[in-house]
Scaffold this active site. Structure first.
Site, PDB file in Angstrom:
ATOM      1  N   ARG A 322      -9.655   4.137  10.592  1.00 60.68           N
ATOM      2  CA  ARG A 322      -8.740   4.656  11.609  1.00 60.68           C
ATOM      3  C   ARG A 322      -9.486   5.419  12.700  1.00 60.68           C
ATOM      4  NH1 ARG A 322      -6.236   3.602   6.889  1.00 60.68           N
ATOM      5  NH2 ARG A 322      -3.971   3.364   6.782  1.00 60.68           N
ATOM      6  N   GLN A 466      -0.785   0.165   4.554  1.00 64.05           N
ATOM      7  CA  GLN A 466      -1.329  -0.791   5.523  1.00 64.05           C
ATOM      8  C   GLN A 466      -0.209  -1.381   6.378  1.00 64.05           C
ATOM      9  OE1 GLN A 466      -3.666  -3.597   3.268  1.00 64.05           O
ATOM     10  NE2 GLN A 466      -5.360  -2.152   3.044  1.00 64.05           N
ATOM     11  N   ASP A 612      -5.594   2.605  -5.534  1.00 66.28           N
ATOM     12  CA  ASP A 612      -6.940   2.015  -5.611  1.00 66.28           C
ATOM     13  C   ASP A 612      -7.716   2.471  -6.848  1.00 66.28           C
ATOM     14  OD1 ASP A 612      -6.560   0.625  -3.271  1.00 66.28           O
ATOM     15  OD2 ASP A 612      -7.372   2.217  -2.014  1.00 66.28           O
TER      16      ASP A 612
HETATM   17  C1  S3P Z   1      -5.149   1.404   2.521  1.00 61.22           C
HETATM   18  C2  S3P Z   1      -3.961   1.264   1.892  1.00 61.22           C
HETATM   19  C3  S3P Z   1      -3.806   0.727   0.536  1.00 61.22           C
HETATM   20  C4  S3P Z   1      -5.135   0.689  -0.209  1.00 61.22           C
HETATM   21  C5  S3P Z   1      -6.252   0.186   0.641  1.00 61.22           C
HETATM   22  C6  S3P Z   1      -6.422   1.051   1.870  1.00 61.22           C
HETATM   23  C7  S3P Z   1      -5.177   1.948   3.889  1.00 61.22           C
HETATM   24  O1  S3P Z   1      -3.316  -0.588   0.602  1.00 61.22           O
HETATM   25  O2  S3P Z   1      -5.014  -0.105  -1.368  1.00 61.22           O
HETATM   26  O3  S3P Z   1      -7.461   0.204  -0.096  1.00 61.22           O
HETATM   27  O4  S3P Z   1      -6.263   2.346   4.366  1.00 61.22           O
HETATM   28  O5  S3P Z   1      -4.112   1.984   4.521  1.00 61.22           O
HETATM   29  P1  S3P Z   1      -1.715  -0.835   0.631  1.00 61.22           P
HETATM   30  O6  S3P Z   1      -1.208   0.040   1.680  1.00 61.22           O
HETATM   31  O7  S3P Z   1      -1.526  -2.272   0.966  1.00 61.22           O
HETATM   32  O8  S3P Z   1      -1.260  -0.483  -0.734  1.00 61.22           O
END
Ligand code: S3P
Length: 732
Positions: A322, A466, A612
């Site tokens: 980010r 995400q 994670d």
């Molecule tokens: C992340 C969100 C998570 C995580 C990924 C990083 C992020 O995924 O598993 O390693 O940086 O927004 P999800 O939002 O799809 O669960």
């Protein structure tokens, strides 16, 4: 298998082919051919056992050969072909090793009228500083590229034979057309040789007055190394490829004029941008090169031991992504500290460089981003390759949907199998035009819809940061309000960092609101250590008797601390101290002392907050007395691997009672963990989790396919060893 191989010209390359073919058992008999003045060389080739015999008469040399390789300098090709023509046989495969291909094809056409269909033009990209048969090595072509430039009418059986032969010598075989080959090598090989020769020639003449060579240090030596190459050979190559080389020299002349002008005008900014671009491009090439070379990594962990000491794990992956995205869109210069120098975050960084953003670093975790403003990104010239990184792909799809240019997002095998409809479907409701494969996976073909995106309200069916972040980034380019409601709290780094960049974001309960009315102002970002990386040692110290560690400066954003909560529910002894806020994110030191764990039912509301960390939490469960049950975690099936299945398979192999369920796992813990060989399926967190299991195992654990640890935690091995894990790795 070649019965009899004839090599015309037994020098470094011809001799190395002979040695490698013999070592690989690819041919029964090898005959060398050379001109009478080559007799001495042929004699030593025979004495060295490189060839079985030699011949000074071409007809006899090729008589019984089923493969003939012309390994002479490219300048001699017409002469050799003319001599071969009356001896040509349709039963024999002919090939060469010339560094230029257009001239070989031209020579074939001139001598034969048409290029024979059993001639396969080839070029091994390998060499050595020494020349001659004495320098020949059986491994010269190992893991090196070999390029074949077939013609439309080339016989496929002959092509297949030459490809198989070179693969047998250990080469990485690829094909392209001859003109493309010559253009590429004019730029990457022939031009650099000319430059090296010219520079040494120029300075060599001056040296008589100015003692330049006396003070010539590493840079000069590195740059001019290739000026030690064989001048006769390079004369041949450059003149054979002059058609491609001359336009490049013209272009270089213009570039030199530009640089000269920048210096005369003292245009430091332009000079800096030029040097910067070049340095970054070179680093990227080297990384790609290393990527080709180191294809696999295996971890070997000795059983037992304990973790002790203090460590600081690298920067948070989510925040590193980010910081590059928002820093690029900001007005002004953003300085980032603690940036994660791992493949995933670097993929994001590269994508923004590809869209015209000047980014300095990373050097020791420091990155400087010269923001281009919210509307300043430029169309990338090529596809944006995002490697293994789901976060890069999903967040970028939202950001790029509303740009005034098109883009294509690609990734590695794992990323190309992960679901993208979860972002492309809601984006389509906003007016985005993104094509996926039929399965809803990458590549993503994005047609930019600048000014045409509409804000929506979206109730997320899954708790995904995400997806939330993707839609927020899209909302920054949409008309009206975009609001996203999440079914359970997920990491909120996008919200926090946008606020840090002065971009208005409203949060009401589980809904976040954003619109296009705002701009990002550059700021400084201090990325804390990644709790997802710290998690391996939180578990390691909790399961290994005698352990006592402190992990410094760990990000403890409440949307990320599920792993601490779960471990504490299991009985772990984790103390949080020195709590502070750094750049809008809470940070602390974590002190962990061994404590016997017990099995629990993991509360479902903690799942998104530890999403994670489950691979290593499964290891904790295997060491905990009694049953641990996880449910509501079907998301784990679509991470970098199917983490439920892959962990259950590996744990079972180590003798753990681990039963996968559609949305979680049931583990009966507390029994001894055995040893064995487990496969990580290229998933970084699986590889690291099984390494930690070694602390409680009774026999060594081997973990295959660990190269992807570099996607999130390249220092894992060194920190794990520093804290006390007995781990070695082998790259191949
Ligand atoms: C992340 C969100 C998570 C995580 C990924 C990083 C992020 O995924 O598993 O390693 O940086 O927004 P999800 O939002 O799809 O669960």
């Amino acid at each position: 298998m070649v019965r009899q191989l004839c090599i015309i010209g037994v020098g470094l390359i011809g001799g190395s082919i002979a040695r490698a073919a013999r070592q690989a058992g690819l041919c029964q008999r090898i005959i060398g051919y050379g001109r009478p003045d080559d007799l001495h060389n042929l004699k030593s080739a025979k004495a060295l056992g490189v060839i079985d015999d030699y011949c000074l008469d071409l007809a006899t040399a090729v008589q019984d050969a089923d493969m003939v390789i012309i390994a002479t300098p490219v300048g001699a090709i017409t002469h050799i072909l003319t001599a071969l023509r009356p001896l040509w046989s349709a039963q024999t495969v002919y090939t060469d090793v010339g560094s230029t291909k257009g001239n070989v094809i031209q020579a074939l056409a001139t001598v034969f009228g048409d290029v024979p269909d059993n001639f396969i033009p080839a070029h091994p990209i390998a060499g050595a500083e020494r020349s001659g048969v004495e320098a020949a090595k059986a491994d010269l072509f190992h893991n090196k590229r070999l390029i074949i430039t077939p013609l439309a009418h080339t016989r496929t059986d002959c092509l297949g034979q030459v490809q198989a032969f070179w693969r047998g010598l250990g080469a990485l075989v690829s094909s392209m057309d001859a003109q493309h080959h010559d253009r590429v090598f004019a730029a990457t090989s022939h031009l650099p040789h000319v430059l090296a020769f010219v520079l040494v020639d120029m300075l060599g003449h001056r040296d008589e007055q100015e003692e330049i060579f006396k003070y010539a240090a590493g840079g000069f030596k590195d740059f001019t190394r290739i000026a030690s190459s064989d001048p006769a050979m390079w004369l041949d190559i450059c003149s054979a490829n002059q058609k491609e080389l001359v336009p490049l020299l013209d272009k270089l002349q213009c570039e030199l004029d530009n640089i000269r002008q920048m210096l005369v005008e003292d245009d430091r900014q332009k000079l800096f941008a030029t040097f910067m671009y070049a340095r970054n491009a070179r680093q990227r090439f080297l990384q790609q090169f290393e990527g080709i070379m180191s294809k696999s990594s295996t971890f070997y962990v000795q059983p037992g031991g304990q973790l002790k000491g203090i460590a600081r794990v690298p920067g948070d992956k989510s925040m590193s992504h980010r910081s590059i995205m928002l820093g690029s869109l900001a007005e002004g210069t953003t300085h980032v500290k603690g940036f994660l120098e791992a493949e995933d975050a670097l993929a994001t960084l590269q994508a923004f460089r590809d869209m015209g953003v000047v980014i300095e670093g990373p050097v020791n975790g420091e990155v400087t981003i010269h923001g281009v403003g919210k509307h300043g990104l430029q169309a990338p010239k090529n596809d944006l390759y995002l490697g293994n990184s789901g976060t890069s792909m999903r967040l970028l799809s939202g950001l790029l949907a509303g740009q005034p240019f098109n883009s294509v997002l690609t990734g590695d095998k794992s990323l190309s199998g992960r679901p993208m409809k979860r972002v492309t479907d809601p984006l389509a409701h906003m007016g985005a035009d993104i094509k996926t494969t039929e399965n809803g996976t990458a590549p993503l073909y994005i047609t930019g819809k600048a000014g045409q995106m509409q804000g929506i309200h979206y109730e997320m069916p899954i708790a995904s940061a995400q997806v939330k972040s993707c839609l927020m980034l899209a909302g920054m380019y949409a008309q009206g309000e975009t609001s996203i409601t999440e079914p359970a709290p997920t990491r909120d780094h996008t919200e926090r960092m946008l606020a840090g960049f002065s971009y208005p974001v409203k949060k009401e309960g589980s809904t976040v609101n954003i619109n296009a009315d705002g701009k990002l102002l550059a700021c400084d970002i201090d990325v804390p250590s990644d709790i997802s990386s710290a998690a391996f040692f939180l578990v390691g110290a909790s399961i290994a008797p005698g352990s006592d560690i402190t992990l410094q400066h760990v990000g403890i954003n409440p949307t990320r601390t599920g792993v601490i909560d779960i471990l504490r529910l299991m009985g772990a002894n984790i103390t949080v101290s020195n709590e502070r806020v750094v750049g809008g994110e809470p940070v602390a030191d974590l002190h962990v002392v061994y404590s016997p764990l017990k099995g629990i039912d993991i509360p479902e509301e903690l799942v998104p907050l530890a999403i994670d960390e489950f691979p290593v939490l499964f290891v904790a469960a295997a060491c905990a007395e009694g049953q641990t049950r996880l449910s509501g975690a079907e998301e784990l099936r679509v991470k970098e691997s199917d983490r439920i299945q892959v962990m259950a398979d590996g744990l079972q192999l180590l003798g753990v009672d681990a039963q996968p369920t559609p949305d979680g796992m049931v583990i009966q813990g507390g029994n001894p963990i055995g040893g064995g060989t487990v496969v990580s399926h290229g998933d970084h967190r699986i590889a690291m989790a099984f390494s930690i299991a070694g602390l409680r195992a009774h026999a060594p654990i081997t973990i295959l396919d660990c190269a992807n640890v570099n996607t999130s935690f390249p220092e894992f091995k060194s920190i794990a060893i520093h804290l006390g894990l007995d781990l070695v790795s082998e790259e191949s």
